[in-house]
Design a protein around this motif. Structure first.
Motif, PDB file in Angstrom:
ATOM      1  N   ASN A 105       6.564  25.172  60.583  1.00 23.40           N
ATOM      2  CA  ASN A 105       6.269  26.165  59.676  1.00 23.40           C
ATOM      3  C   ASN A 105       6.146  27.356  61.198  1.00 23.40           C
ATOM      4  N   PRO A 106       5.061  26.986  61.266  1.00 22.36           N
ATOM      5  CA  PRO A 106       4.285  28.392  62.058  1.00 22.36           C
ATOM      6  C   PRO A 106       4.753  28.420  63.499  1.00 22.36           C
ATOM      7  N   ASN A 107       6.143  27.423  63.854  1.00 20.98           N
ATOM      8  CA  ASN A 107       7.106  28.276  65.161  1.00 20.98           C
ATOM      9  C   ASN A 107       7.118  29.252  64.619  1.00 20.98           C
ATOM     10  N   GLY A 113       7.605  30.257  69.765  1.00 18.56           N
ATOM     11  CA  GLY A 113       8.072  28.943  68.895  1.00 18.56           C
ATOM     12  C   GLY A 113      10.571  29.564  69.094  1.00 18.56           C
ATOM     13  N   GLY A 114      10.160  30.521  68.641  1.00 19.91           N
ATOM     14  CA  GLY A 114      11.802  30.994  68.775  1.00 19.91           C
ATOM     15  C   GLY A 114      12.057  29.989  69.895  1.00 19.91           C
ATOM     16  N   ASN A 625       0.185  29.274  54.841  1.00 22.93           N
ATOM     17  CA  ASN A 625       0.146  27.381  55.581  1.00 22.93           C
ATOM     18  C   ASN A 625      -0.965  27.011  55.643  1.00 22.93           C
ATOM     19  N   SER A 626      -1.869  25.709  55.379  1.00 24.26           N
ATOM     20  CA  SER A 626      -2.687  24.889  55.317  1.00 24.26           C
ATOM     21  C   SER A 626      -3.994  25.507  56.199  1.00 24.26           C
ATOM     22  N   TRP A 627      -3.717  25.782  57.379  1.00 27.40           N
ATOM     23  CA  TRP A 627      -5.040  26.642  58.041  1.00 27.40           C
ATOM     24  C   TRP A 627      -5.695  28.108  57.893  1.00 27.40           C
ATOM     25  N   MET A 628      -4.802  28.569  56.656  1.00 28.81           N
ATOM     26  CA  MET A 628      -5.646  29.730  56.511  1.00 28.81           C
ATOM     27  C   MET A 628      -6.166  29.694  55.533  1.00 28.81           C
TER      28      MET A 628
END
Length: 747
Positions: A105-107, A113-114, A625-628
């Motif tokens: 998702n962070p892409n 990422g775009g 996201n999980s990293w947060m």
């Protein structure tokens, strides 16, 4: 000495403008940019925590390369040498499909990422592509593809002008919106009510959004499509259908939905037939109205049908492509709009996964199938032997992380592009860490295509790239070169190639503003300090508002955008049909073949009744996201990994508030503290996603102090929406008991 700099927030889909206070090379404060043309000063707790996110001491500062079984710091040259040496032999011996690519998702929250993953996929030529879309919004892409011929043509509710908004499976007061880019979504809902409009929320939980609603319907999880079908049936039965222009198949649709009467679905949905009819009548009677569904209605057994029916209701009430209804945004970097007319249409199942034969959707295979594509041998094709993981943590975000853990250990080679050593990247042979967001440029390529107002913004890095860091755009460009046999070439060659190909195609398109011109002359006119900026300038100038390289002198360019640091407002959403349609008929195809073929499965669901408890997920405002979970400012308070359970269910099971509860599903078992609350309907329990930070070998010092549990470990990956390949994450059966009691296996 302190200074300020502007930055677009990359932490959720709202894309709010921020004003950063910077001391030296550190962000010390973040507030909303009051002059931002889109967000106008709005900020949420995530944006306010930008500095803490940016300076997280656990962020990797140098590449890691596995030597003698251990990940050790290395130079960038050593890292890319290792990537080329690890990936190319796999491609050359086993073919491109033996290399899998996982995009997280962070892409879509970064400029890199775009721009670069599409080039990576094209260069590799692999069909083993897995993304976060198939644990999220793929049903919406598929339904849009079938209705409109374009999987990315997703209409969004016109929040600023609608009179009646119906939300199903959406909680924008916590999520800030999704597939509907809208800074200050809460304020827009309050403004709707202040001008006399109506807000209806359909959700098994009484969320913060539901508390704001005029009407909240606590539907039984997983029955969204049945409820929406009965509303559509009511419109037909009561003569309330006034279809939007360019729609075909209205009569066929009426016949296909004839069995889904409110009386037929009421028991399955646990919603009274009379209330279903009222919902449909109110929708049809409103001067303008919009239906909006999100992840709760996507991650269910009939996710594509539910997503399709959201649009069907907008179409049948005449609210598609209508101010105050649901309209198609027009982003500044969209391709030059083609003339209206028939297109190629949208196809599903052009290839299938090797093991379970899941059909591809939008060029992707289900993320749920990743483990078996690695660890299961078949006579057809090679398994995935090498993996490129870009900004993804599927050990936590995909079903059955324990199996993925083992599968990743069996790979010949694995690369992770990730700022953290997390539950997934700990398996990699090479980890390539991008810099903090303050050191990166930002433009929202994806989210502007879902924005509730047309606008364009761009921010250059707020802080110069720290010595020893590499720009994320260069990391991905070098990765492309390393895995496609061009290791060692100038990374700027990737951008030059894309520019050459894009302009070469544009000058030969009849509808292009640069038709017949010399692509080399056009390339020489591009401005920007970097390859990514040159590409952004090209996209802006060729886009729907662009200057066409001089053909429209007042149009957009990067130079003009840089002169407007708070962005350029391009106006409210406007009706665009039939131009966005790419179906073979050139019409909105109301009853596509794959949808009609899946309706018998929905009819069978009329007789289904869940036994025992079912599980749903939930979002928190301070998480995405999980990293947060590694940022202290974004954990604690309501953002805790607890099991929501209704008081009557808790009493029946002997569960007490705050005490540990064992939860068992088809994929495994977890234990989490109970949070007894009447904000969830009886028969339903809820766990948030992205937790489970208790695996060894990670460097997530804060997240590991309160790891929570991985809700996706309760799933074994076998439950999928067949049309989209999307994982079924909501409405799945589970068993619960106090931790001291033993649970019997699920049957």
């Amino acid at each position: 000495m302190s200074r300020t700099a502007l930055r677009i927030c990359p932490l959720c889909e709202a894309t709010c403008g921020l004003t950063l206070t910077i001391e030296g090379a550190r962000v010390t404060h973040a507030r909303g940019d009051r002059d931002d043309v889109f967000s106008q000063g709005f900020i949420c707790p995530k944006g306010a925590s930008f500095g803490a996110v940016d300076s997280d001491p656990d962020r990797l500062r140098a590449p890691l390369v596995r030597r003698d079984g251990e990940l050790r710091e290395a130079t960038w040259e050593e890292a890319f040498d290792a990537v080329a040496a690890g990936i190319r032999p796999v491609v050359e011996r086993y073919g491109p499909h033996s290399v899998g690519v996982v995009l997280g998702n962070p892409n879509v929250h970064t400029m890199a990422g775009g721009l670069y993953p599409p080039v990576l996929l094209a260069g590799l030529g692999t069909r083993s592509v897995f993304t976060a879309s198939t644990v999220d919004q793929m049903p919406k892409h598929v339904s849009s593809g079938l209705l409109y011929g374009d999987a990315n043509a997703i209409p969004v509710p016109d929040l600023d002008r609608t009179d009646h908004l119906l939300l199903i499976g959406a909680n924008p007061l916590e999520s800030n919106g999704s597939l509907c880019t809208a800074p200050d979504f809460p304020g827009k809902l309050k403004a709707l009510k202040a001008r006399g409009g109506t807000l209806v929320v359909i959700d098994p939980r009484r969320t913060r959004t539901a508390k704001l609603a005029d009407r909240h319907i606590a539907v039984r999880p997983g029955t969204d499509a049945l409820l929406l079908a009965a509303m559509a049936r009511t419109l037909f039965d009561e003569g309330l259908v006034e279809p939007a222009p360019y729609a075909q198949g209205v009569e066929e649709l009426s016949e296909a939905l004839k069995e889904f009467t409110p009386e037929a679905v009421a028991e399955a949905c646990d919603v009274e037939a009379g209330l279903i009819r009222t919902l449909a009548r109110d929708l049809a009677a409103a001067p303008t109205a919009a239906v909006y569904g999100r992840i709760g209605s996507c991650t269910v057994p009939h996710g594509t049908l539910a997503s399709w029916l959201v649009d069907v209701l907008n179409i049948l009430t005449g609210n598609l492509d209508r101010p105050g209804g649901a309209l198609f945004p027009q982003a500044a970097t969209d391709k030059t709009p083609r003339p209206a007319g028939p297109g190629r249409g949208f196809a599903l199942g052009r290839w299938h996964s090797r093991v379970s034969r899941h059909p591809e959707a939008k060029g992707e295979l289900p993320l749920s199938a990743l483990a078996e594509e690695i660890d299961t041998a078949t006579e057809e094709g090679e398994p995935v032997r090498a993996l490129l993981v870009v900004a993804a943590n599927p050990v936590l975000s995909a079903p059955d992380g324990d199996r993925l853990d083992k599968a990743f250990d069996s790979l010949d080679f694995m690369v992770s592009v990730d700022p953290y050593l997390n539950e997934t990247s700990r398996h990699a042979h090479v980890v390539l860490p991008p810099p903090p967001p303050s050191q990166s440029p930002h433009h929202d390529f994806a989210f502007n295509t879902f924005a509730v107002r047309n606008q364009v913004r761009y921010t250059r890095p707020a802080i110069p790239l720290e010595p020893g860091r590499m720009a994320e755009t260069e990391i991905l460009a070098r990765l492309i070169l390393a895995v496609t046999g061009m290791h060692g070439a100038d990374p700027a060659a990737v951008d030059r190639m894309v520019i050459e190909q894009t302009l070469g195609k544009a000058v030969n398109e009849d509808h292009s503003p640069v038709r017949g011109r010399d692509p080399r002359e056009l390339a020489a006119r591009l401005t920007g300090d970097t390859g990514p900026e040159l590409r952004l300038d090209m996209m802006l100038r060729l886009g729907p508002y662009g200057d066409g390289f001089g053909a429209r002198p007042d149009g957009l360019s990067l130079e003009k955008l840089l002169a407007h640091p708070h962005g350029i407002d391009l106006g409210p959403l406007r009706p665009r049909l039939p131009q966005p349609l790419k179906t073979r008929s050139g019409k909105v195809e109301l009853l596509p073949g794959p949808i009609a073929d899946d309706l018998p499965r929905l009819r069978a669901a009329l007789a289904e009744r869940p036994e025992g408890l079912v599980l749903v997920g939930r979002r928190h405002l301070r998480s995405n996201n999980s990293w947060m979970h590694n940022v202290p400012a974004l954990t604690g308070g309501s953002n805790r990994c607890t099991l929501h359970i209704h008081p009557e269910d808790a009493e029946r099971l002997g569960v007490r508030d705050g005490e540990p509860v064992r939860v068992k599903g088809a994929g495994g078992e977890v234990t989490a503290p109970a949070e007894v609350t009447d904000a969830i309907r009886r028969g339903v329990v809820s766990l948030p996603h992205g937790w489970g930070h208790d695996r060894p070998g990670t460097r997530l010092s804060h997240a590991s102090t309160d790891p929570g549990v991985n809700v996706n470990q309760l799933l074994d990956g076998r439950l999928l929406d067949p049309l989209s390949g999307n994982a079924v994450l909501n409405g799945v059966p589970v068993e619960c008991a106090p931790a001291a009691e033993k649970l019997m296996p699920l049957t």
